[in-house]
Write a protein that holds these residues in place. Structure first.
Motif, PDB file in Angstrom:
ATOM      1  N   ILE A 148       0.853  -1.190   0.000  1.00 15.50           N
ATOM      2  CA  ILE A 148       0.000   0.000   0.000  1.00 15.50           C
ATOM      3  C   ILE A 148       0.888   1.239   0.000  1.00 15.50           C
ATOM      4  O   ILE A 148       1.806   1.361   0.819  1.00 15.50           O
ATOM      5  N   LEU A 194      -6.063  -0.158   6.217  1.00 10.94           N
ATOM      6  CA  LEU A 194      -6.126  -1.198   5.171  1.00 10.94           C
ATOM      7  C   LEU A 194      -5.120  -2.311   5.440  1.00 10.94           C
ATOM      8  O   LEU A 194      -5.424  -3.489   5.276  1.00 10.94           O
ATOM      9  N   TRP A 198      -6.044  -6.124   6.310  1.00  7.23           N
ATOM     10  CA  TRP A 198      -5.498  -7.172   5.435  1.00  7.23           C
ATOM     11  C   TRP A 198      -4.837  -8.260   6.265  1.00  7.23           C
ATOM     12  O   TRP A 198      -4.860  -9.430   5.928  1.00  7.23           O
ATOM     13  N   VAL A 232      -3.026   0.665  -4.066  1.00  2.01           N
ATOM     14  CA  VAL A 232      -2.874  -0.693  -3.517  1.00  2.01           C
ATOM     15  C   VAL A 232      -2.367  -1.617  -4.615  1.00  2.01           C
ATOM     16  O   VAL A 232      -2.927  -1.644  -5.702  1.00  2.01           O
ATOM     17  N   SER A 255     -10.694  -8.582  -2.482  1.00  4.83           N
ATOM     18  CA  SER A 255     -11.641  -7.468  -2.470  1.00  4.83           C
ATOM     19  C   SER A 255     -12.384  -7.410  -1.129  1.00  4.83           C
ATOM     20  O   SER A 255     -12.695  -6.334  -0.632  1.00  4.83           O
ATOM     21  N   LEU A 258     -10.088  -5.715   1.347  1.00  8.90           N
ATOM     22  CA  LEU A 258     -10.030  -4.270   1.108  1.00  8.90           C
ATOM     23  C   LEU A 258     -11.314  -3.591   1.569  1.00  8.90           C
ATOM     24  O   LEU A 258     -11.267  -2.538   2.213  1.00  8.90           O
TER      25      LEU A 258
END
Lengths: 269, 185
Positions: A148, A194, A198, A232, A255, A258
């Motif tokens: 990221i 994020l 993750w 990203v 997805s 995220l």
């Protein structure tokens, strides 16, 4: 002389008359204005009806990188980065649509060339709350971890022939190349959220990723965005035959991760 | 020596003579070009200048550094070209490990009086060269540091592609700005 002065005098008299004649109307107009302002201030107070309304929609702009002639990286045989990130962007849109009450936009929904300026303009025009640009990297590069990025703060540059003091004084205009500077803190927070989301074990795959700090790089697509923005890079196995079923599953898991992070950021901001 | 060999002896002699003449010729023709920093790394010790070349690669926070020699008698653009060639070779070695190649040919190179270096890359640099934004940024960092640190008279570097100002190098790194040494930390 007399002939010339008479009409002037009468015009002045007429003007004065008009001026005095409009005075009551002005009073009425002022009264109306005051009343309407009072009504406005009353309605601005929170009433039960107002509190029951849903919160205003938050906007997320998802930017699938590359597109058109710019295919990006060749991920696997006959599979280009531009196609993979488009699939990921569509999956993320679907996932976000399911999870939260958001207004979602994609900078492209098919394989077309979109300039950096068009991507940035779309985000700024929609007054987005988050801008997320999707790209790919290979697992060999990152050891299977997501990357990221946030934009590197850019120093102020003086356009030729224009003094900075004049620029500052003339208008409260931010040059496009400095737009992301003011969002640096929020972009960092978004990247941290994020990365954390993750890392959390996924309900489906049960896998978790190691924590990695966001990377600070001068990135063209983030520079002009007037909102928290990140780029990203999704880790995808490169050079291997990625069958359709495994590919779809990988995209879906990524997805979901995220989307979880984005919703967390928007909720706790 | 039999008759058959004797028959071929002049031919072998001729070939050997030609090889010697070619070797001597190459030595005297290529060497002067090498002194200008265009091909042969043979630089006379009194004209050699040591410069540090930095290679940023992989996940390592610190770059690897190598000292290379350039010909200080050559013009500044020639010296920079020489450094870039060295960087290209080092990157090729890095990429070869992964079975990839990296091509970043330079179309032209200008140095302006205000200390701005303009590097104009071939268009091929934009297509399928890098695996992500990080690799792109690593190359830019290597170039900026290797050149600007060794030549204090240069204070910023602007990168063009195909003779034009472009948004990005290969879809990621912002090339609308010119880079200074402070950018790469």
């Amino acid at each position: 002389m007399q002939r010339g002065s008479f009409p002037r005098k009468s015009r002045e008299a007429q003007k004065q008359k008009q001026h005095h004649g409009s005075y009551p109307w002005r009073c009425v107009a002022l009264g109306v204005l005051l009343l309407s302002a009072g009504a406005g201030s009353l309605s601005a107070e929170e009433t039960p009806e107002k509190a029951a309304l849903p919160p205003p929609l938050q906007v997320v702009v998802i930017d699938p990188g590359h597109g058109g002639k710019d295919g990006g990286m060749l991920v696997a045989k006959n599979r280009l980065e531009k196609d993979v990130v488009l699939a990921a962007a569509l999956a993320l849109k679907e996932e976000l649509g399911r999870q939260a009450n958001l207004q979602l936009y994609l900078t492209r929904t098919r394989d077309i060339a979109v300039t950096i300026l068009e991507r940035t303009t779309m985000a700024n025009r929609q007054e987005t709350d988050i801008f997320i640009s999707l790209h790919l990297t290979t697992q060999t590069q990152t050891g299977g971890q997501v990357r990221i990025y946030i934009n590197q703060t850019r120093e102020l540059e003086r356009p030729a022939g224009l003094q900075f003091s004049k620029m500052q004084a003339s208008a409260y205009i931010t040059p496009w190349y400095l737009a992301q500077n003011g969002q640096q803190g929020l972009s960092e927070q978004l990247a941290a959220v994020l990365l954390k989301s993750w890392r959390e074990p996924d309900a489906v795959s049960g896998e978790s990723e190691l924590y990695q700090a966001p990377l600070v790089t001068p990135l063209s697509v983030l520079t002009g965005v007037r909102a928290p923005a990140v780029l990203v890079e999704l880790p995808l196995p490169a050079g291997q035959a990625l069958d359709d079923r495994r590919f779809e599953e990988t995209i879906r898991i990524m997805s979901r991760r995220l989307a979880r992070g984005l919703v967390q950021f928007l909720t706790h901001r | 020596m039999d008759a058959k060999m004797q028959k071929w002896l002049p031919v072998f002699g001729g070939l050997a003579g030609t090889a010697v003449v070619l070797a001597v010729g190459i030595f005297f023709i290529v060497r002067p070009f090498g002194l200008q920093g265009t091909g042969d790394p043979l630089i006379p010790p009194d004209q050699a200048r040591a410069v540090k070349v930095y290679i940023y690669s992989g996940q390592l926070p610190q770059p690897s550094m190598q000292v290379v020699q350039v010909n200080k008698e050559a013009s500044l653009p020639e010296q920079i070209r020489w450094i870039m060639r060295k960087i290209a070779i080092l990157y090729q070695q890095e990429y070869k490990k992964e079975g990839r190649t990296l091509d970043f040919g330079i179309r032209s190179l200008y140095v302006r009086k205000n200390g701005l270096l303009i590097l104009d890359f071939e268009k091929s640099v934009q297509y399928n060269q890098f695996h992500g934004a990080w690799e792109e940024w690593q190359l830019v960092r290597s170039l900026v540091r290797s050149i600007l640190e060794n030549y204090p008279e240069l204070n910023q570097m602007k990168i063009l592609v195909g003779g034009q100002e472009v948004d990005t190098l290969a879809g990621h790194v912002d090339l609308s700005r010119s880079f200074i040494l402070g950018d790469i930390e």
